[in-house]
Design an enzyme around this catalytic site. Structure first.
Site, PDB file in Angstrom:
ATOM      1  CG  HIS A 197      -1.979  -1.047   1.030  1.00  0.00           C
ATOM      2  ND1 HIS A 197      -2.451  -1.790   2.083  1.00  0.00           N
ATOM      3  CD2 HIS A 197      -2.620  -1.567  -0.080  1.00  0.00           C
ATOM      4  CE1 HIS A 197      -3.634  -2.784   1.641  1.00  0.00           C
ATOM      5  NE2 HIS A 197      -3.359  -2.416   0.196  1.00  0.00           N
ATOM      6  CD  GLU A 200      -0.647   0.506   4.409  1.00  0.00           C
ATOM      7  OE1 GLU A 200      -0.051  -0.733   4.505  1.00  0.00           O
ATOM      8  OE2 GLU A 200      -1.884   0.447   4.139  1.00  0.00           O
ATOM      9  CG  HIS A 332      -0.071  -4.146   5.239  1.00  0.00           C
ATOM     10  ND1 HIS A 332      -1.002  -3.346   4.097  1.00  0.00           N
ATOM     11  CD2 HIS A 332       0.303  -5.221   4.716  1.00  0.00           C
ATOM     12  CE1 HIS A 332      -0.909  -4.353   3.096  1.00  0.00           C
ATOM     13  NE2 HIS A 332      -0.262  -5.596   3.378  1.00  0.00           N
ATOM     14  CD  GLU A 405      -2.817  -3.179   8.868  1.00  0.00           C
ATOM     15  OE1 GLU A 405      -2.090  -2.467   8.885  1.00  0.00           O
ATOM     16  OE2 GLU A 405      -3.380  -4.098   7.784  1.00  0.00           O
TER      17      GLU A 405
HETATM   18  C1  7B0 Z   1      -5.780  -4.545   4.096  1.00  0.00           C
HETATM   19  O1  7B0 Z   1      -5.155  -0.924   6.570  1.00  0.00           O
HETATM   20  C2  7B0 Z   1      -4.954  -7.121   5.265  1.00  0.00           C
HETATM   21  C3  7B0 Z   1      -5.355  -8.331   5.966  1.00  0.00           C
HETATM   22  C4  7B0 Z   1      -4.874  -9.681   5.105  1.00  0.00           C
HETATM   23  N1  7B0 Z   1      -5.982 -10.321   4.962  1.00  0.00           N
HETATM   24  C5  7B0 Z   1      -5.228  -5.788   5.881  1.00  0.00           C
HETATM   25  C6  7B0 Z   1      -5.075  -4.539   5.174  1.00  0.00           C
HETATM   26  O2  7B0 Z   1      -5.212  -4.996   2.881  1.00  0.00           O
HETATM   27  O3  7B0 Z   1      -6.977  -4.238   4.003  1.00  0.00           O
HETATM   28  N2  7B0 Z   1      -5.142  -3.323   6.166  1.00  0.00           N
HETATM   29  S1  7B0 Z   1      -4.469  -1.983   5.550  1.00  0.00           S
HETATM   30  O4  7B0 Z   1      -4.782  -1.849   4.244  1.00  0.00           O
HETATM   31  N3  7B0 Z   1      -3.059  -1.929   5.593  1.00  0.00           N
HETATM   32 ZN    ZN Z   2      -1.905  -1.735   4.097  1.00  0.00          ZN
END
Ligand code: 7B0
Ligand code: ZN
Length: 456
Positions: A197, A200, A332, A405
């Site tokens: 992302h 991030e 992330h 995260e």
């Molecule tokens: C996202 O806020 C991913 C979980 C994996 N199954 C979490 C991630 O892709 O939604 N959270 S985020 O975008 N970094």
């Molecule tokens: Zn992310």
């Protein structure tokens, strides 16, 4: 399309593969530290909202794209969060009874029309209270990241090498950095991916921290020396270099999430790379089919060149029919969570994910969480995601894949843009977790006392 069938390898054949694999490596003489089964950090699964923020800097408002954060009230529990996510909205943060999302004006309007109550977050969570506002210059750029990697290769040619594994949509190199002393010939491999992302940025800092820690520790820190002697470690510091660059190149943050690939028949740009992986792609309401959505899954699995490059790299690590990579973290921000598969279903066990698999995921996940204070949970406890990297890594490649995260826990810590003065602390905070994964990577089932059954 391979979206709704069982994984290629049956659980049984994959277990056999892992058993074979570890039989080859199991006696490699790696001094293996036993996993101290940690206490879980309690049952709290959601962040507690911070104090309301007064006006502050520009961190959560993004004038270029008009994307800003909103609190959506009256959303509690994973099913309600998944229903919201199924509209195509990316959930940034989970609070008690509400969530934070990033949206532009049109999307906010659309959600209100669907009956959701949205309150714009005060202009910036960062820059208020005792948290400074961040600026793009607080983080490495893609180019300065490359320079740091090149310097590490130059300083430690015996330990570090870097290779271009492919190119992004805009033609930037996607690099993989290998760190290993290459003492043993055949070693378990561990992969760390960062920056799927765009916004991030702290995750790229995490890659550079790990690189520095491993290289400077070799020969001086007994634990790191042993690990580099018995493991091959791969870092992909930026999976999404185009998105990262776009997010900061104007001098202000744009809150960009996706890659920068155009979409046929739409003026909207970008695919959410973490919805673009080729396992249960688009199966379950955990991604969007609209190009304008922040969680657009792309036209097909691996349609994002960046997804394809990383997936091809992982597939290239199959040697003699065995996937060499045994464990993986995808970094992330934000929320301070450690997540494991599956994301596409609420079920704890599912095709290709046995109770032992799940227990090993949880045991190592909790041990890592005990070291950094993050909250460990199955990914879908947050909300349903489909086509995410972790589900693919596990189901298709048999790789124990975690999603971290990172900092902050909540928007009041700066959201996606924490200030530069927390980078050292918040990357070093994961030192122990990274080492725990490296140490367990030769036999993840040791964490549940089943080494003999799976790895002997
Ligand atoms: C996202 O806020 C991913 C979980 C994996 N199954 C979490 C991630 O892709 O939604 N959270 S985020 O975008 N970094
Ligand atoms: Zn992310």
């Amino acid at each position: 399309m391979r979206t709704s069938r069982a994984p290629l390898a049956s659980p049984a054949s994959r277990t056999a593969r892992r058993t074979r694999r570890t039989r080859r490596y199991g006696a490699a003489g790696a001094a293996v530290l036993s996993l101290a089964l940690a206490l879980t950090l309690g049952t709290q699964a959601t962040a507690v909202p911070g104090p309301p923020d007064a006006a502050g800097g520009p961190a959560s408002a993004a004038p270029d794209t008009g994307i800003r954060q909103y609190e959506v009230t009256g959303v509690r529990g994973a099913p309600e969060r998944s229903a919201l996510a199924a509209t195509g909205t990316a959930i940034d943060e989970v609070l008690h009874g509400s969530v934070l999302i990033s949206a532009d004006a049109a999307e906010a309007e659309r959600l209100r029309a669907l009956g959701y109550e949205l309150a714009p977050l005060p202009a910036a969570a960062a820059g208020s209270g005792d948290v400074q506002a961040a600026a793009p210059s607080d983080y490495h750029t893609y180019e300065s990241m490359r320079a740091v990697v090149d310097a590490a290769v130059a300083r430690h040619p015996d330990l570090v090498s870097s290779q271009v594994i492919g190119r992004s949509h805009e033609g930037r190199d996607i690099i993989a950095v290998k760190v290993s002393a290459d003492v043993a010939v055949d070693e378990p491999e561990i992969l760390f991916t960062h920056n799927q992302h765009a916004r991030e940025h702290l995750t790229v800092e995490m890659a550079l921290y790990t690189l520095e820690e491993l290289t400077s520790g070799y020969g001086s820190d007994a634990r790191i020396t042993r690990l580099l002697d018995t493991r091959e470690i791969w870092l992909i510091p930026s999976v999404n270099p185009d998105g990262k660059t776009y997010d900061t190149e104007s001098g202000a943050f744009r809150s960009w999430r996706k890659n920068r690939q155009p979409n046929a028949g739409s003026s909207a740009i970008g695919t959410d790379l973490n919805r673009n992986w080729d396992y249960m792609w688009g199966c379950c309401g955990g991604s969007s089919g609209s190009a304008s959505s922040a969680t657009y899954r792309g036209a097909a699995p691996e349609s994002g060149p960046e997804t394809r490059v990383v997936a091809d790299f992982v597939r290239s690590r199959v040697v003699g029919g065995e996937q060499q990579i045994t464990a993986h973290i995808d970094f992330h921000t934000y929320g301070e969570l450690i997540l494991w598969p599956y994301g596409y279903t609420y079920a704890d066990t599912a095709p290709g994910l046995t109770a032992d698999d799940r227990d090993a995921f949880a045991a190592v996940g909790r041990a890592m969480a005990a070291s950094n204070g993050y909250t460990p949970q199955q990914s879908s406890d947050l909300y349903i995601t489909d086509g995410s990297i972790g589900d693919w890594m596990w189901a298709e490649e048999g790789i124990f894949s975690y999603t971290f995260e990172m900092y902050p826990r909540s928007a009041s810590g700066g959201g996606f843009y924490p200030p530069g003065n927390v980078i050292d602390r918040e990357t070093a905070r994961n030192r122990e977790a990274v080492l725990i994964l490296l140490e367990n990577a030769d036999c993840m089932y040791r964490s549940i006392g089943k080494e003999a059954q799976y790895c002997s």
